[in-house]
Design a protein around this motif. Sequence first.
Motif, PDB file in Angstrom:
ATOM      1  N   ASP A 238       4.651  18.521  13.737  1.00 32.50           N
ATOM      2  CA  ASP A 238       3.820  18.581  14.930  1.00 32.50           C
ATOM      3  C   ASP A 238       2.747  17.491  14.862  1.00 32.50           C
ATOM      4  OD1 ASP A 238       3.121  19.448  17.435  1.00 32.50           O
ATOM      5  OD2 ASP A 238       2.000  21.187  16.745  1.00 32.50           O
ATOM      6  N   ARG A 239       1.471  17.830  14.792  1.00 33.00           N
ATOM      7  CA  ARG A 239       0.409  16.815  14.829  1.00 33.00           C
ATOM      8  C   ARG A 239      -0.147  16.479  13.444  1.00 33.00           C
ATOM      9  NH1 ARG A 239      -1.247  15.280  20.075  1.00 33.00           N
ATOM     10  NH2 ARG A 239       0.321  16.126  21.476  1.00 33.00           N
ATOM     11  N   VAL A 240       0.505  16.941  12.381  1.00 38.25           N
ATOM     12  CA  VAL A 240       0.048  16.652  11.016  1.00 38.25           C
ATOM     13  C   VAL A 240       1.086  15.783  10.329  1.00 38.25           C
ATOM     14  CG1 VAL A 240      -0.670  17.626   8.805  1.00 38.25           C
ATOM     15  CG2 VAL A 240      -1.143  18.875  10.933  1.00 38.25           C
ATOM     16  N   ALA A 241       0.651  14.697   9.705  1.00 33.69           N
ATOM     17  CA  ALA A 241       1.565  13.790   9.005  1.00 33.69           C
ATOM     18  C   ALA A 241       0.992  13.447   7.641  1.00 33.69           C
ATOM     19  CB  ALA A 241       1.801  12.523   9.824  1.00 33.69           C
ATOM     20  N   TRP A 242       1.878  13.105   6.715  1.00 35.31           N
ATOM     21  CA  TRP A 242       1.439  12.786   5.366  1.00 35.31           C
ATOM     22  C   TRP A 242       2.468  11.888   4.690  1.00 35.31           C
ATOM     23  CZ3 TRP A 242       3.324  17.338   7.143  1.00 35.31           C
ATOM     24  CH2 TRP A 242       4.439  17.885   6.524  1.00 35.31           C
ATOM     25  N   SER A 243       2.044  11.244   3.598  1.00 36.88           N
ATOM     26  CA  SER A 243       2.920  10.393   2.801  1.00 36.88           C
ATOM     27  C   SER A 243       2.845  10.828   1.348  1.00 36.88           C
ATOM     28  CB  SER A 243       2.520   8.920   2.927  1.00 36.88           C
ATOM     29  OG  SER A 243       1.209   8.701   2.442  1.00 36.88           O
ATOM     30  N   ILE A 244       3.921  10.543   0.599  1.00 40.57           N
ATOM     31  CA  ILE A 244       3.980  10.896  -0.823  1.00 40.57           C
ATOM     32  C   ILE A 244       4.527   9.692  -1.586  1.00 40.57           C
ATOM     33  CG2 ILE A 244       4.892  12.471  -2.559  1.00 40.57           C
ATOM     34  CD1 ILE A 244       5.265  14.547  -0.371  1.00 40.57           C
ATOM     35  N   ASP A 245       3.776   9.207  -2.542  1.00 39.65           N
ATOM     36  CA  ASP A 245       4.185   8.099  -3.400  1.00 39.65           C
ATOM     37  C   ASP A 245       4.852   8.689  -4.637  1.00 39.65           C
ATOM     38  OD1 ASP A 245       4.495   5.787  -4.857  1.00 39.65           O
ATOM     39  OD2 ASP A 245       2.356   5.480  -5.233  1.00 39.65           O
ATOM     40  N   GLY A 246       6.185   8.725  -4.624  1.00 37.52           N
ATOM     41  CA  GLY A 246       6.917   9.288  -5.753  1.00 37.52           C
ATOM     42  C   GLY A 246       6.609  10.755  -5.948  1.00 37.52           C
ATOM     43  N   THR A 247       6.036  11.085  -7.090  1.00 43.38           N
ATOM     44  CA  THR A 247       5.666  12.463  -7.398  1.00 43.38           C
ATOM     45  C   THR A 247       4.159  12.692  -7.304  1.00 43.38           C
ATOM     46  OG1 THR A 247       5.592  11.887  -9.765  1.00 43.38           O
ATOM     47  CG2 THR A 247       7.663  12.786  -8.914  1.00 43.38           C
ATOM     48  N   ASN A 248       3.435  11.722  -6.760  1.00 45.22           N
ATOM     49  CA  ASN A 248       1.994  11.865  -6.607  1.00 45.22           C
ATOM     50  C   ASN A 248       1.671  12.884  -5.518  1.00 45.22           C
ATOM     51  OD1 ASN A 248       1.298  10.011  -8.601  1.00 45.22           O
ATOM     52  ND2 ASN A 248       1.485   8.277  -7.206  1.00 45.22           N
TER      53      ASN A 248
ATOM     54  N   PRO B 100       0.837  -1.201   0.000  1.00 37.98           N
ATOM     55  CA  PRO B 100       0.000   0.000   0.000  1.00 37.98           C
ATOM     56  C   PRO B 100       0.873   1.253   0.000  1.00 37.98           C
ATOM     57  CG  PRO B 100      -0.757  -1.579   1.648  1.00 37.98           C
ATOM     58  CD  PRO B 100       0.555  -2.086   1.150  1.00 37.98           C
ATOM     59  N   ALA B 101       0.467   2.253  -0.738  1.00 40.91           N
ATOM     60  CA  ALA B 101       1.281   3.461  -0.857  1.00 40.91           C
ATOM     61  C   ALA B 101       1.420   4.180   0.480  1.00 40.91           C
ATOM     62  CB  ALA B 101       0.665   4.400  -1.893  1.00 40.91           C
ATOM     63  N   SER B 102       0.493   3.952   1.407  1.00 41.01           N
ATOM     64  CA  SER B 102       0.522   4.652   2.692  1.00 41.01           C
ATOM     65  C   SER B 102       1.342   3.923   3.742  1.00 41.01           C
ATOM     66  CB  SER B 102      -0.903   4.809   3.221  1.00 41.01           C
ATOM     67  OG  SER B 102      -1.505   3.530   3.408  1.00 41.01           O
TER      68      SER B 102
ATOM     69  N   PRO C 157       1.773  20.587   3.550  1.00 45.46           N
ATOM     70  CA  PRO C 157       1.083  20.857   2.285  1.00 45.46           C
ATOM     71  C   PRO C 157      -0.370  21.253   2.532  1.00 45.46           C
ATOM     72  CG  PRO C 157       2.300  18.776   2.192  1.00 45.46           C
ATOM     73  CD  PRO C 157       2.297  19.201   3.618  1.00 45.46           C
ATOM     74  N   ASP C 158      -0.868  22.166   1.720  1.00 40.98           N
ATOM     75  CA  ASP C 158      -2.254  22.610   1.861  1.00 40.98           C
ATOM     76  C   ASP C 158      -3.226  21.440   1.747  1.00 40.98           C
ATOM     77  OD1 ASP C 158      -1.413  25.212   2.184  1.00 40.98           O
ATOM     78  OD2 ASP C 158      -1.668  25.735   0.061  1.00 40.98           O
ATOM     79  N   ALA C 159      -2.875  20.444   0.930  1.00 40.38           N
ATOM     80  CA  ALA C 159      -3.800  19.335   0.664  1.00 40.38           C
ATOM     81  C   ALA C 159      -4.051  18.461   1.887  1.00 40.38           C
ATOM     82  CB  ALA C 159      -3.255  18.475  -0.476  1.00 40.38           C
ATOM     83  N   VAL C 160      -3.183  18.535   2.895  1.00 39.42           N
ATOM     84  CA  VAL C 160      -3.352  17.645   4.046  1.00 39.42           C
ATOM     85  C   VAL C 160      -3.670  18.399   5.334  1.00 39.42           C
ATOM     86  CG1 VAL C 160      -1.767  15.987   3.014  1.00 39.42           C
ATOM     87  CG2 VAL C 160      -0.889  17.620   4.686  1.00 39.42           C
ATOM     88  N   ARG C 161      -3.846  19.708   5.247  1.00 42.10           N
ATOM     89  CA  ARG C 161      -4.087  20.488   6.470  1.00 42.10           C
ATOM     90  C   ARG C 161      -5.375  20.069   7.172  1.00 42.10           C
ATOM     91  NH1 ARG C 161      -0.856  24.636   7.613  1.00 42.10           N
ATOM     92  NH2 ARG C 161       0.614  25.360   6.005  1.00 42.10           N
ATOM     93  N   GLY C 162      -6.364  19.687   6.427  1.00 39.63           N
ATOM     94  CA  GLY C 162      -7.632  19.287   7.040  1.00 39.63           C
ATOM     95  C   GLY C 162      -7.660  17.859   7.531  1.00 39.63           C
ATOM     96  N   GLY C 163      -6.573  17.112   7.317  1.00 36.90           N
ATOM     97  CA  GLY C 163      -6.539  15.714   7.729  1.00 36.90           C
ATOM     98  C   GLY C 163      -7.293  14.827   6.753  1.00 36.90           C
TER      99      GLY C 163
ATOM    100  N   VAL D 236      -0.742  12.579   0.737  1.00 39.29           N
ATOM    101  CA  VAL D 236      -1.946  11.969   1.312  1.00 39.29           C
ATOM    102  C   VAL D 236      -1.875  12.114   2.828  1.00 39.29           C
ATOM    103  CG1 VAL D 236      -3.292   9.866   1.580  1.00 39.29           C
ATOM    104  CG2 VAL D 236      -2.152  10.340  -0.598  1.00 39.29           C
ATOM    105  N   ALA D 237      -2.913  12.635   3.433  1.00 37.84           N
ATOM    106  CA  ALA D 237      -2.925  12.863   4.872  1.00 37.84           C
ATOM    107  C   ALA D 237      -2.992  11.536   5.624  1.00 37.84           C
ATOM    108  CB  ALA D 237      -4.118  13.740   5.258  1.00 37.84           C
ATOM    109  N   ALA D 238      -2.230  11.441   6.696  1.00 37.67           N
ATOM    110  CA  ALA D 238      -2.290  10.284   7.575  1.00 37.67           C
ATOM    111  C   ALA D 238      -3.467  10.432   8.526  1.00 37.67           C
ATOM    112  CB  ALA D 238      -0.992  10.158   8.372  1.00 37.67           C
ATOM    113  N   SER D 239      -3.931   9.303   9.054  1.00 34.41           N
ATOM    114  CA  SER D 239      -4.983   9.359  10.063  1.00 34.41           C
ATOM    115  C   SER D 239      -4.463  10.062  11.303  1.00 34.41           C
ATOM    116  CB  SER D 239      -5.446   7.944  10.421  1.00 34.41           C
ATOM    117  OG  SER D 239      -4.421   7.268  11.134  1.00 34.41           O
ATOM    118  N   ALA D 240      -5.368  10.492  12.160  1.00 33.53           N
ATOM    119  CA  ALA D 240      -4.963  11.183  13.379  1.00 33.53           C
ATOM    120  C   ALA D 240      -4.093  10.293  14.258  1.00 33.53           C
ATOM    121  CB  ALA D 240      -6.202  11.643  14.146  1.00 33.53           C
ATOM    122  N   LEU D 241      -4.426   8.998  14.319  1.00 30.88           N
ATOM    123  CA  LEU D 241      -3.651   8.073  15.143  1.00 30.88           C
ATOM    124  C   LEU D 241      -2.259   7.865  14.560  1.00 30.88           C
ATOM    125  CD1 LEU D 241      -3.569   6.177  17.561  1.00 30.88           C
ATOM    126  CD2 LEU D 241      -4.499   4.375  16.094  1.00 30.88           C
TER     127      LEU D 241
END
Length: 535
Positions: A131-141, A104-106, A302-308, A144-149
């Motif tokens: 801080d409390r925001v996390a994300w993953s990036i598959d190559g140049t895609n 899985p990409a995540s 990234p702006d795309a993941v600020r909202g979770g 993607v925001a991570a879950s809160a946990l």
Amino acid sequence: MRRRLMAGALVVIAVSIASAQRLPPGFVDPGPVLQAAAAAIGADKATCITMTGNGYAGIVGQQHLAEKNVDWPRGEPLANYTRTMNWAARTMVESFDRKPGLNPASWKWGLGWTGGTPVQQQSRQTFAVNDRVAWSIDGTNPPVAASALDAERAQLELWLNPHGFLKAARMPGANPVAVWRWELGEMGRDGPTTVPEKVTVVSIQMLGKYRVDATINKEHMLQRIHTWVPDPVLGDLNYEHEFTNATFVDAGNGIRFPTVWHHHEGWDDNYNMQTVSAGHNGFGGTFKQVSAAGCDAPVPVPDAVRGGPPAERVEVQKLADGVYVLGGASHNSVAVEFQDHIAVVEAPLSEARSLAVIEEIVRLIPNKPIRFLVNTHQHFDHIGGMRTYLHIGATIITHVKNYDFYNHDVLNYAPRTVMPDMVSLWPPTELTEGYNVETIRENYALTDARRTMKIYYVQPLQHAEGMLMAYLPAEKLLIEADLFDTHAGRAAGAPGATRTLVNQVRALGLDVSRVVPIHGAAAPRSEVLAAVAKK
């Protein structure tokens, strides 16, 4: 003047003695221990560290059979691995190259391994936390925001290393406490040892909820950092990193940092003394290039993941009268109505997901109890909500090979301190006295005057032992997991799994019109046969 200095010194000594006397037996003052450790590795000189090398990752919760003394299966190697930790900015970035198309990409390591999510498409993988925001990036895609946990655990991971721990110990609310003990050492880490060593264990609070302890040896080096993290299946999950003195190198300016990491998720219980599930090694590697310079670049969110991630949603599809797919996430559940009760196939992911699904089932089919939960197999992403169904009074139908694991490690009264669930907060009497688990060896049937559901053991299968599938003969529907998936616009399964499914259906003489995957939408039997023909 001399008398005043001597008097002051005596006061200091008296205060120190009084402080030491106030400590209960077995406890020591953590202050000098932490100071000596910080001096030994130059913790006060470092604001950030970058380490580079090659590693491995265990696929936590995806073992072939839970009831064997097995480690978590290894995923593809993590080549060109780099981790930059900036404790001042509370940011961390991990990146590595991994063979695409299999994971899985995540998925990093220990986080986000969830079947039914988009598959990794590119080799380069990046995981970041600010801080409390996390994300993953598959190559140049796109990110993607991570879950809160997962985001919280990523932030916790920033501090689970020698320098991070010592810095966290000075933060408000850390409240260090120290004890001592004799340790003979660990065979796998320290080799054959016969002389015990006196060590100090310092415990602190992190992120307001995690109790983290570090074992500090006589050379003032941190050799083990340990905590518990919440897991939907096992509850308080052992989570630790281990290091040896010899692997610490100079990262510049007298800063010493470990180059060999060994990480456990789950107890290193080689003899199954405490647990049935003995998976443990989750991550490790050799990271010989370590630098404390040039590692303070900002890591903007990234702006795309600020909202979770999107909020939990349940989408309903009616397959037949009284048969519903509860989708809207990476995993489905299937509700089947009988004359006076309901049976549900699969309780994936988490309690939160299962509670949302259960509420929707109650809305669709009011005034009937969910009497049975059919479990397809023991991979963690498919049983994260099992305890939730136990909480509402359902009996779990599973293969006999899963019984010991479920009964001992999962369906228990053990308190869950980091993230309590329904069962731990309101334990039902029936947990030990009721009809909780029904085991199957070859086949089983639920039937009444309204309909019949047949349940079959799937074999032979390399994906997971103790696999079941459910069949509704009147509707010609076959419900299965991980044997044939249709999520993300693809029709595939684990290697050989789809062929096993087809062979099993033929051997049993089942008249199947549609296959209903736990991952993806229902598909006609012809699509399954076409997928086998391509292999």
